[in-house]
Motif scaffolding. Sequence first.
Motif: not given
Length: 643
Positions: A208-209, A211-213, A215, A219, A462, A465
Amino acid sequence: MRGKGKQTIVWLLMGMLVLGLGGFGVTNFSGGTADVGAVGDVEISSQDYARALRTEIQGFAAQTGRQLTPAEAKSIGLDQAALSRLYVAAALEDEANRIGVSVGDKAVADQITAIPAFKGLDGRFDRARYADALKREGLREAEFEHDLRMDEARQILQGATLAAVAASPSVTERSLAWLLETRDIHWQELTAADLPAPIATPDDATLEAWHKANADRFTRPETRKITYAWLTPEMLEDKVQVDDQALRDLYQSRIDEFQQPERRMVERLVFPTPAAAAEARARLDRGETTFEQLAAERGLTLADIDLGEVTQAQLGAAGEAVFALDQPGIAGPAPSDLGPALYSMNAILEPVDVSFEQARADLRVEAAVDRARRQIDDQAAQFSDMIAGGASLEDLARDTPMELGQIDWTGQEQATPDSIAAYPEFRQKAGALTERDFPELATFEDGGVFVLRLDAIEPPALIPFAEVRDRVAEDWTQNETHRQLLALAEERKLATEAAAEPAGPTPAATAPVAQAVGAQPAPVAQPEPAPAPDRGRAETGLVRGGFIAGVPQALVTQAFQIETPGATEVVDAENRVFLVTLDQIHPADVSGEDAGQMRDAIAARMADSLRQDVFDYYSRALQARAGATVNQTAVDAVNAQAQ
């Protein structure tokens, strides 16, 4: 007095009008425009600029195969290129006038009579054609001849300026030595199997980290929700009736495709005499030469003598000899329309015999599609009238043969052949479609029609996840593997370089007191030498700019950037990790024929570059000394007229 006062006011108003029009580039009441500029005493007319701009646009179109609008030409700087050429020519002309460089009337006449556009049907200069061609271009004869005279003068001046410019021999030799240098290397690729431990499986928090880092990798692009109605000839193929006689007529019209005699792929080399042809055949039979070499001796290539696919009848008297061969080979000498010849038969093409019954299915599809295309063309006006009358796409699908569909289009997906997105016409309109556009009937290149309606635009977002967890895990694993491989590569690089360093002298042991009185020293155990690390595959004689099969070009480039033999570098290219070790540098061999050709090419390229630089500096100096002026208003006026 009152009359004189009115006349004065009228003349003042006229004067102000003329001045005002002059601000827009107008200098007289005949519609002429002002010069766009000047260099010294040489003026650059608006007509010259318009012609130069047109030439630049036409030249770009010839190179790219695409016509430019004036706005596009300006955006890529073609207008500035045209102006630059004119100012350079004007600067040279002004300098030629200043120092008295010119040519005589005979040189101008020779140029005019040599131009093909001015020649008549008999190949000689045609005075009427000359005058007519200049009239079409808006040129006066005196003006054109002056331009030719000054072109010659400019060439003389330019040639004199650049005559002494040449490439430096020392720089040429250094460049040649750099280009022809070869190297011996070892290289190896590191893969996941080389890691000391497998990549650990990440937990959801790590993913998840990630995925966010990252993005941007997950997207969803802008999505256009489009409803469409379309009709293609293939959709109507099964519904179209085609009678048997029409198919037979189509078969007969294309009988050359379905009925072909045996053919041969042949090259023919003609000789002046039968004896010369017989001698050439004897040399071939003895293996002293090849057919291609025989052609080269006569100043020809195989492409020059290629007859293509020919039948026995097309070869005439030589047909029997050529078709007697049952495999590729040489036939002849045999007669031809041009004299005795040798024939090289390179391939045998079997006869084609496709009956009507065998071709019927394909012919039926072709005829049905062609008839369906005509039906769609006949109904297109009806479809357009319905759309103009307010019919929706759903109405078209209900009341006409058109079919309704919906697509979430991003412009990045790979379209299947049966999808509307496979058509370039759809992709072009879909990308420009807005929610305010009214439905409009458009056509495909294959004769189909379609109508589009933009229902909504979803902005980039985005992807959750949960929907892309597997993609995130794969991306994280690839990145982590790559990171660890780079770290491993750095470790092996240090180990390889350490192994390549010569061992230093063994330090002398401290002499005990017993040795001072003649006692023998105790033996010292020598450590086992560390095994040399594997350096991978060897490549010898690698040339600059060469390639290694299956390896990114960056590895070869890096190999020629290493300065010291024995040094190792890490190459990170195309998401792959390599180690490359330089073994030896071989100086260039500059004595061969190939080296001589390359030396000449380097010298010519460097000389051309130097001449261009010198000419640029010279033309700028001329413009600076003579004074260059630009009438931007006149330039803008010409650009506006080109719109």
